[in-house]
Design a protein around this motif. Sequence first.
Motif, PDB file in Angstrom:
ATOM      1  N   ALA A 455      18.286 -20.831 -29.628  1.00 55.19           N
ATOM      2  CA  ALA A 455      18.924 -20.126 -30.263  1.00 55.19           C
ATOM      3  C   ALA A 455      18.994 -20.809 -31.682  1.00 55.19           C
ATOM      4  O   ALA A 455      19.351 -21.855 -32.168  1.00 55.19           O
ATOM      5  CB  ALA A 455      20.467 -20.317 -29.611  1.00 55.19           C
ATOM      6  N   ALA A 456      18.728 -19.944 -33.002  1.00 56.61           N
ATOM      7  CA  ALA A 456      18.407 -20.094 -34.052  1.00 56.61           C
ATOM      8  C   ALA A 456      20.143 -20.247 -34.695  1.00 56.61           C
ATOM      9  O   ALA A 456      20.390 -19.035 -35.429  1.00 56.61           O
ATOM     10  CB  ALA A 456      17.629 -19.425 -34.902  1.00 56.61           C
ATOM     11  N   LYS A 499      25.423 -15.868 -40.775  1.00 49.70           N
ATOM     12  CA  LYS A 499      26.165 -15.336 -39.767  1.00 49.70           C
ATOM     13  C   LYS A 499      26.950 -16.467 -39.106  1.00 49.70           C
ATOM     14  O   LYS A 499      26.596 -17.701 -39.432  1.00 49.70           O
ATOM     15  CB  LYS A 499      25.396 -14.748 -38.631  1.00 49.70           C
ATOM     16  N   ASP A 500      27.915 -16.212 -38.110  1.00 42.02           N
ATOM     17  CA  ASP A 500      28.825 -17.240 -37.482  1.00 42.02           C
ATOM     18  C   ASP A 500      27.784 -17.822 -36.108  1.00 42.02           C
ATOM     19  O   ASP A 500      27.561 -17.232 -35.422  1.00 42.02           O
ATOM     20  CB  ASP A 500      30.141 -16.641 -36.923  1.00 42.02           C
ATOM     21  N   ALA A 501      27.850 -19.136 -36.709  1.00 38.69           N
ATOM     22  CA  ALA A 501      26.987 -20.104 -35.713  1.00 38.69           C
ATOM     23  C   ALA A 501      27.516 -20.023 -34.095  1.00 38.69           C
ATOM     24  O   ALA A 501      26.632 -19.610 -33.245  1.00 38.69           O
ATOM     25  CB  ALA A 501      26.680 -21.348 -36.238  1.00 38.69           C
ATOM     26  N   ALA A 502      28.764 -20.092 -33.955  1.00 40.15           N
ATOM     27  CA  ALA A 502      29.311 -20.012 -32.907  1.00 40.15           C
ATOM     28  C   ALA A 502      29.026 -18.771 -31.845  1.00 40.15           C
ATOM     29  O   ALA A 502      28.929 -18.614 -30.731  1.00 40.15           O
ATOM     30  CB  ALA A 502      30.669 -20.347 -32.768  1.00 40.15           C
ATOM     31  N   GLY A 503      29.132 -17.662 -32.776  1.00 39.99           N
ATOM     32  CA  GLY A 503      29.000 -16.217 -32.178  1.00 39.99           C
ATOM     33  C   GLY A 503      27.330 -16.061 -31.616  1.00 39.99           C
ATOM     34  O   GLY A 503      27.443 -15.431 -30.617  1.00 39.99           O
ATOM     35  N   ILE A 504      26.824 -16.334 -32.766  1.00 43.67           N
ATOM     36  CA  ILE A 504      25.207 -16.387 -32.198  1.00 43.67           C
ATOM     37  C   ILE A 504      24.873 -17.262 -30.862  1.00 43.67           C
ATOM     38  O   ILE A 504      24.235 -16.768 -30.105  1.00 43.67           O
ATOM     39  CB  ILE A 504      24.447 -16.919 -33.279  1.00 43.67           C
ATOM     40  N   ALA A 505      25.471 -18.377 -30.919  1.00 48.06           N
ATOM     41  CA  ALA A 505      25.230 -19.222 -29.626  1.00 48.06           C
ATOM     42  C   ALA A 505      25.757 -18.556 -28.501  1.00 48.06           C
ATOM     43  O   ALA A 505      25.276 -18.547 -27.249  1.00 48.06           O
ATOM     44  CB  ALA A 505      25.606 -20.501 -29.819  1.00 48.06           C
ATOM     45  N   MET A 506      27.033 -17.963 -28.707  1.00 48.69           N
ATOM     46  CA  MET A 506      27.601 -17.081 -27.106  1.00 48.69           C
ATOM     47  C   MET A 506      26.597 -15.927 -26.889  1.00 48.69           C
ATOM     48  O   MET A 506      26.418 -15.686 -25.597  1.00 48.69           O
ATOM     49  CB  MET A 506      28.715 -16.647 -27.880  1.00 48.69           C
ATOM     50  N   GLU A 507      26.097 -15.461 -27.938  1.00 48.46           N
ATOM     51  CA  GLU A 507      25.261 -14.138 -27.567  1.00 48.46           C
ATOM     52  C   GLU A 507      23.999 -14.513 -26.936  1.00 48.46           C
ATOM     53  O   GLU A 507      23.323 -14.075 -26.224  1.00 48.46           O
ATOM     54  CB  GLU A 507      24.914 -13.210 -28.923  1.00 48.46           C
ATOM     55  N   ALA A 508      23.538 -15.844 -27.463  1.00 49.57           N
ATOM     56  CA  ALA A 508      22.211 -16.299 -26.931  1.00 49.57           C
ATOM     57  C   ALA A 508      22.374 -16.802 -25.465  1.00 49.57           C
ATOM     58  O   ALA A 508      21.456 -16.314 -24.682  1.00 49.57           O
ATOM     59  CB  ALA A 508      21.731 -17.326 -27.821  1.00 49.57           C
ATOM     60  N   ILE A 509      23.333 -17.357 -25.080  1.00 45.45           N
ATOM     61  CA  ILE A 509      23.819 -17.875 -23.657  1.00 45.45           C
ATOM     62  C   ILE A 509      23.738 -16.560 -22.875  1.00 45.45           C
ATOM     63  O   ILE A 509      23.465 -16.566 -21.856  1.00 45.45           O
ATOM     64  CB  ILE A 509      25.170 -18.791 -23.705  1.00 45.45           C
ATOM     65  N   SER A 510      24.666 -15.601 -23.399  1.00 48.20           N
ATOM     66  CA  SER A 510      24.823 -14.401 -22.356  1.00 48.20           C
ATOM     67  C   SER A 510      23.253 -13.798 -22.386  1.00 48.20           C
ATOM     68  O   SER A 510      23.217 -13.258 -21.368  1.00 48.20           O
ATOM     69  CB  SER A 510      25.607 -13.262 -23.194  1.00 48.20           C
ATOM     70  N   TYR A 511      22.448 -13.629 -23.280  1.00 47.40           N
ATOM     71  CA  TYR A 511      21.279 -12.998 -23.405  1.00 47.40           C
ATOM     72  C   TYR A 511      20.334 -13.774 -22.244  1.00 47.40           C
ATOM     73  O   TYR A 511      19.657 -13.299 -21.419  1.00 47.40           O
ATOM     74  CB  TYR A 511      20.459 -12.836 -24.619  1.00 47.40           C
ATOM     75  N   ALA A 512      20.425 -15.200 -22.318  1.00 45.73           N
ATOM     76  CA  ALA A 512      19.433 -16.088 -21.581  1.00 45.73           C
ATOM     77  C   ALA A 512      20.083 -15.853 -20.112  1.00 45.73           C
ATOM     78  O   ALA A 512      19.045 -15.863 -19.045  1.00 45.73           O
ATOM     79  CB  ALA A 512      19.954 -17.579 -21.711  1.00 45.73           C
ATOM     80  N   ARG A 513      21.402 -15.546 -19.714  1.00 43.72           N
ATOM     81  CA  ARG A 513      21.757 -15.391 -18.161  1.00 43.72           C
ATOM     82  C   ARG A 513      21.265 -13.959 -17.822  1.00 43.72           C
ATOM     83  O   ARG A 513      21.044 -13.970 -16.752  1.00 43.72           O
ATOM     84  CB  ARG A 513      23.223 -15.155 -18.275  1.00 43.72           C
ATOM     85  N   ASN A 514      21.231 -12.998 -18.714  1.00 44.38           N
ATOM     86  CA  ASN A 514      20.681 -11.643 -18.301  1.00 44.38           C
ATOM     87  C   ASN A 514      19.300 -11.550 -18.088  1.00 44.38           C
ATOM     88  O   ASN A 514      18.840 -10.892 -17.163  1.00 44.38           O
ATOM     89  CB  ASN A 514      21.242 -10.650 -19.450  1.00 44.38           C
ATOM     90  N   GLN A 515      18.428 -12.426 -18.865  1.00 46.00           N
ATOM     91  CA  GLN A 515      17.046 -12.293 -18.878  1.00 46.00           C
ATOM     92  C   GLN A 515      16.435 -13.357 -18.041  1.00 46.00           C
ATOM     93  O   GLN A 515      15.241 -13.492 -17.787  1.00 46.00           O
ATOM     94  CB  GLN A 515      16.419 -12.448 -20.264  1.00 46.00           C
ATOM     95  N   GLY A 516      17.218 -14.364 -17.304  1.00 47.02           N
ATOM     96  CA  GLY A 516      16.871 -15.324 -16.348  1.00 47.02           C
ATOM     97  C   GLY A 516      16.141 -16.546 -16.958  1.00 47.02           C
ATOM     98  O   GLY A 516      15.283 -17.080 -16.334  1.00 47.02           O
ATOM     99  N   PHE A 517      16.527 -16.985 -18.187  1.00 43.73           N
ATOM    100  CA  PHE A 517      16.036 -18.127 -18.855  1.00 43.73           C
ATOM    101  C   PHE A 517      16.813 -19.278 -18.411  1.00 43.73           C
ATOM    102  O   PHE A 517      17.792 -19.281 -17.987  1.00 43.73           O
ATOM    103  CB  PHE A 517      16.418 -18.226 -20.396  1.00 43.73           C
ATOM    104  N   ASP A 518      15.940 -20.371 -17.989  1.00 39.25           N
ATOM    105  CA  ASP A 518      16.592 -21.470 -17.328  1.00 39.25           C
ATOM    106  C   ASP A 518      17.319 -22.510 -18.520  1.00 39.25           C
ATOM    107  O   ASP A 518      18.267 -23.155 -17.884  1.00 39.25           O
ATOM    108  CB  ASP A 518      15.194 -22.515 -16.701  1.00 39.25           C
TER     109      ASP A 518
END
Length: 641
Positions: A455-456, A499-518
Amino acid sequence: MLDFFTIFSKGGLVLWCFQGVRGPAATAPVNALIRSVLLQERGGNNSFTHEALTLKYKLDNQFELVFVVGFQKILTLTYVDKLIDDVHKEFRDKYRNEFQQKGALGLLNGTFDFKDDFMRLLRDAEESSKVRAPTVMKTFEQSLKSQKTVKHMIETRGEKPKEKVKNKKNKGSKKDGTEAVAAPSKASAGDKQPSAAGEKEELTKDEILQKNREEFFRRHMKAGEKSRSPKPDAQKEKGKKPRVWDLGNSNAKVLDYSNSATNGSAEACPVEEFDPDMALGDKNREPGRLYDLEYESDDEAEEEKVVQNPSKPSAKKGGLGGMFGMLKGLVGSKSLTREDMDPVLEKMKDHLIAKNVAAEIAVQLCESVAKKLEGKVMGTFTTVTSTVKQALQEALVQILQPQRRVDVLRDVMDAQRHRRPYVVTFCGVNGVGKSTNLAKISFWLIENGFSVLIAACDTFRAGAVEQLRTHTRRLNALHPPESHGGRTMVQLYEKGYGKDAAGIAMEAISYARNQGFDVVLVDTAGRMQDNAPLMTALAKLIAVNAPDLVLFVGEALVGNEAVDQLVKFNKALADHSMAQTPRLIDGIVLTKFDTIDDKVGAAISMTYITSKPIVFVGTGQTYCDLRSLNAKAVVAALMKA
């Protein structure tokens, strides 16, 4: 009022206890003291805070006893230090024979009726704190005002205050000094210019100073005009000649990016072609293994000098006398005192500071060793230097060994069973290597079979996203999807800059949960520990996303600054967190370890101040240059002369 006072052995046997007020027992705070201070070799300060209590303690190394007193930290009890010293002395003197004759059995079978003695000492200590000499006011003759006369305080019109005149005298002290030196010589030669002298006497000191300045500048301006000479206008060649390096690439086309059509677009950029051996480093390594940090130390035994007491007679008086004197200095016939250890501890403190240990931490370490050894009987044929050095080595190893080991692979597999990504957040000051070591940890996780989403969240530094994009391309080139059943092992989640770093991190965690990243590795912007707005943003990112692991990235080059960084980072996370139990730093990534040789003191400073483990150590520029901390190797480098 005291909450409790307890006396117990270092083996954990409680000999006597006094409960001052009704409330919770002394078990929890004393156990916290044992875990956090006594077992971790952090006895440099004789005070310890646990929740609402302040605990003060004293060690008796001769009989292996610990004296602990507890009271409310909002109270200021000035007699506590005197009380604990008096109780220590009284208890030792009363049961000395029982300890010496029966030893451990005396502790098990002995009965210690000490309540009456303790209450007497407590009353004496409280009374001594109340009886204080009243503060005596100064007389007028003792004050500074009495030294000033009336004439000193009168100011005439047009006259400047003496302080300002004095300051101006200091500014022009050199010129006044030169005038004072020149005046006697002129007077000895005769009064050639009486009128000029009379004019100077009529002028004030400020006017004389201004006149001398004007004459000085006028004289130097004339000298500057004489020294100037017209120079021929050299014809400068237009353009810049390229520098040719001896070991560089002579092909200029390789370095020419002026006609590039990609323009930095991620989709248009071709896959980079690079040598995998350069990126991987060691060819003989075992994939996925995190090697321990190694240090090659000399095994030659160093001869240690015997520290002799200057009050004792010298060993050179005679053959037998010298031999018996030497044996007396070696054989453990007496207990160690603070005077014996002070010269050795002073050298040890200077040695630790020279090895990049923070000065405050070095003082506390030596103080802890002194308290641990004071009163302890030396072993046979041992010197003071060897005893202190051995105790310091044991203390350093104990500090570097974490209370709770962070096993990232085990925690990732546990998160897999719960079908959620394992989130790691990296934080630290500017330029310590957060992005580079994040890429190394990504490579290590990929080689262990885990997919990684980066997550950048550094949306501030120019080029931060492009740096992570380059690392992602290289990692995918080293581990292509074809080698993992068509599965992309590493991917970058980016939303650009500003952009807001906290929002990007939240979106990245949600994306990882949906795409099956470990694993999700969150890269944050570097920030100084004194920058309140950025520290607030970091606390918000951690509080909102609740990562599994918060890693502080610090470089091994710092000394005293390491303590300031970690203390203020933890304080900022605690102050700006809305939770009742704020989330603090969980571990440390120590970078640039290959640049410090044996000056490894930053590792000691960081672990001592936070009690958190060093999870990873960066040792080079390739993806394989990642190590786990070896406490004994670090201590060996630290103690090397």
